[in-house]
Design a protein around this motif. Structure first.
Motif, PDB file in Angstrom:
ATOM      1  N   PHE A  17       0.693  -1.487  -0.212  1.00  0.00           N
ATOM      2  CA  PHE A  17       0.240  -0.483   0.076  1.00  0.00           C
ATOM      3  C   PHE A  17       0.485   1.257   0.378  1.00  0.00           C
ATOM      4  O   PHE A  17       0.394   2.324  -0.554  1.00  0.00           O
ATOM      5  N   GLN A  22      -2.534   2.898  -3.259  1.00  0.00           N
ATOM      6  CA  GLN A  22      -3.764   3.058  -4.081  1.00  0.00           C
ATOM      7  C   GLN A  22      -4.507   2.063  -3.120  1.00  0.00           C
ATOM      8  O   GLN A  22      -4.202   1.788  -2.645  1.00  0.00           O
ATOM      9  N   GLU A  23      -5.827   2.035  -3.766  1.00  0.00           N
ATOM     10  CA  GLU A  23      -7.009   1.168  -3.302  1.00  0.00           C
ATOM     11  C   GLU A  23      -6.651  -0.493  -3.860  1.00  0.00           C
ATOM     12  O   GLU A  23      -6.132  -0.586  -5.318  1.00  0.00           O
ATOM     13  N   TYR A  24      -6.331  -0.797  -3.363  1.00  0.00           N
ATOM     14  CA  TYR A  24      -6.295  -2.421  -4.062  1.00  0.00           C
ATOM     15  C   TYR A  24      -7.002  -3.493  -3.023  1.00  0.00           C
ATOM     16  O   TYR A  24      -8.032  -3.691  -1.765  1.00  0.00           O
ATOM     17  N   THR A  25      -7.084  -4.663  -3.991  1.00  0.00           N
ATOM     18  CA  THR A  25      -8.356  -5.549  -3.291  1.00  0.00           C
ATOM     19  C   THR A  25      -7.034  -7.070  -2.728  1.00  0.00           C
ATOM     20  O   THR A  25      -5.778  -6.351  -2.406  1.00  0.00           O
ATOM     21  N   THR A  56      -8.030   0.781   5.716  1.00  0.00           N
ATOM     22  CA  THR A  56      -9.941   1.573   5.878  1.00  0.00           C
ATOM     23  C   THR A  56     -10.271   0.430   4.746  1.00  0.00           C
ATOM     24  O   THR A  56      -9.503  -0.609   3.843  1.00  0.00           O
ATOM     25  N   ARG A  57     -12.151   0.173   4.372  1.00  0.00           N
ATOM     26  CA  ARG A  57     -12.095  -0.967   3.689  1.00  0.00           C
ATOM     27  C   ARG A  57     -13.541  -0.081   3.396  1.00  0.00           C
ATOM     28  O   ARG A  57     -14.419   0.181   3.780  1.00  0.00           O
ATOM     29  N   LYS A  58     -13.908  -0.466   1.884  1.00  0.00           N
ATOM     30  CA  LYS A  58     -15.044  -0.500   1.152  1.00  0.00           C
ATOM     31  C   LYS A  58     -15.293  -0.966   0.282  1.00  0.00           C
ATOM     32  O   LYS A  58     -14.874  -1.842  -0.564  1.00  0.00           O
ATOM     33  N   GLN A  65     -12.663  -2.693  -1.453  1.00  0.00           N
ATOM     34  CA  GLN A  65     -11.441  -1.546  -1.711  1.00  0.00           C
ATOM     35  C   GLN A  65     -10.864  -2.205  -0.715  1.00  0.00           C
ATOM     36  O   GLN A  65     -11.228  -0.816  -0.394  1.00  0.00           O
ATOM     37  N   TYR A  66      -9.623  -1.930  -0.373  1.00  0.00           N
ATOM     38  CA  TYR A  66      -9.022  -1.189   1.246  1.00  0.00           C
ATOM     39  C   TYR A  66      -7.509  -0.514   0.000  1.00  0.00           C
ATOM     40  O   TYR A  66      -6.836  -0.386  -0.701  1.00  0.00           O
ATOM     41  N   SER A  67      -7.552   0.272   1.082  1.00  0.00           N
ATOM     42  CA  SER A  67      -6.075   1.438   1.029  1.00  0.00           C
ATOM     43  C   SER A  67      -5.771   1.528   2.506  1.00  0.00           C
ATOM     44  O   SER A  67      -6.400   1.626   3.735  1.00  0.00           O
TER      45      SER A  67
END
Length: 124
Positions: A17, A22-25, A56-58, A65-67
């Motif tokens: 990260f 970025q956001e990652y799965t 964080t997760r959404k 998606q985690y960031s």
């Protein structure tokens, strides 16, 4: 394949990260780590990092998606790790690294330069 402890895996995941924020799965992180671990292991550790306040997760569609939570979270994670394992003592951390790892003469010389520079900085 050598099995890693969660602390090592947490650091490896956070480094993914930290590279570009970025956001990652979970799948993205698994690929970035060259699939050395199982999908469920990566997912579990990433969820633990969410619980610890590092990620964080959404939900996006069927995946999460985690960031990174904040730009400084990797530093706070390291500080927590140092406090937990070495009671916040930098000297104990360095001592552990010197005793546990193979270290070359060049690396020792570099560490001596760093220590000398830090002493000069503190003397000012």
């Amino acid at each position: 394949m050598k099995k890693r402890i969660f602390g090592e895996l947490e650091l490896a995941i956070l480094s993914v990260f930290k590279q570009d924020r970025q956001e990652y799965t979970v799948h993205d992180v698994l690929q970035a780590l060259n699939a050395k671990d199982k999908y469920t292991t990566i997912m579990t550790v990433m969820n633990r990092l969410v619980s610890k306040g590092e990620l964080t997760r959404k939900r996006t569609g069927l995946a999460y998606q985690y960031s990174l939570k904040t730009p400084k979270s990797s530093l706070s994670f390291f500080e927590k790790w140092k406090k937990r394992l070495f009671h916040g003592k930098s000297a104990q951390l360095v001592s552990y690294l010197l005793e546990d790892q193979e270290i070359t003469s060049e690396e020792l010389a570099e560490l001596e330069k760093i220590i000398k520079a830090k002493r000069q900085e503190k003397a000012k």
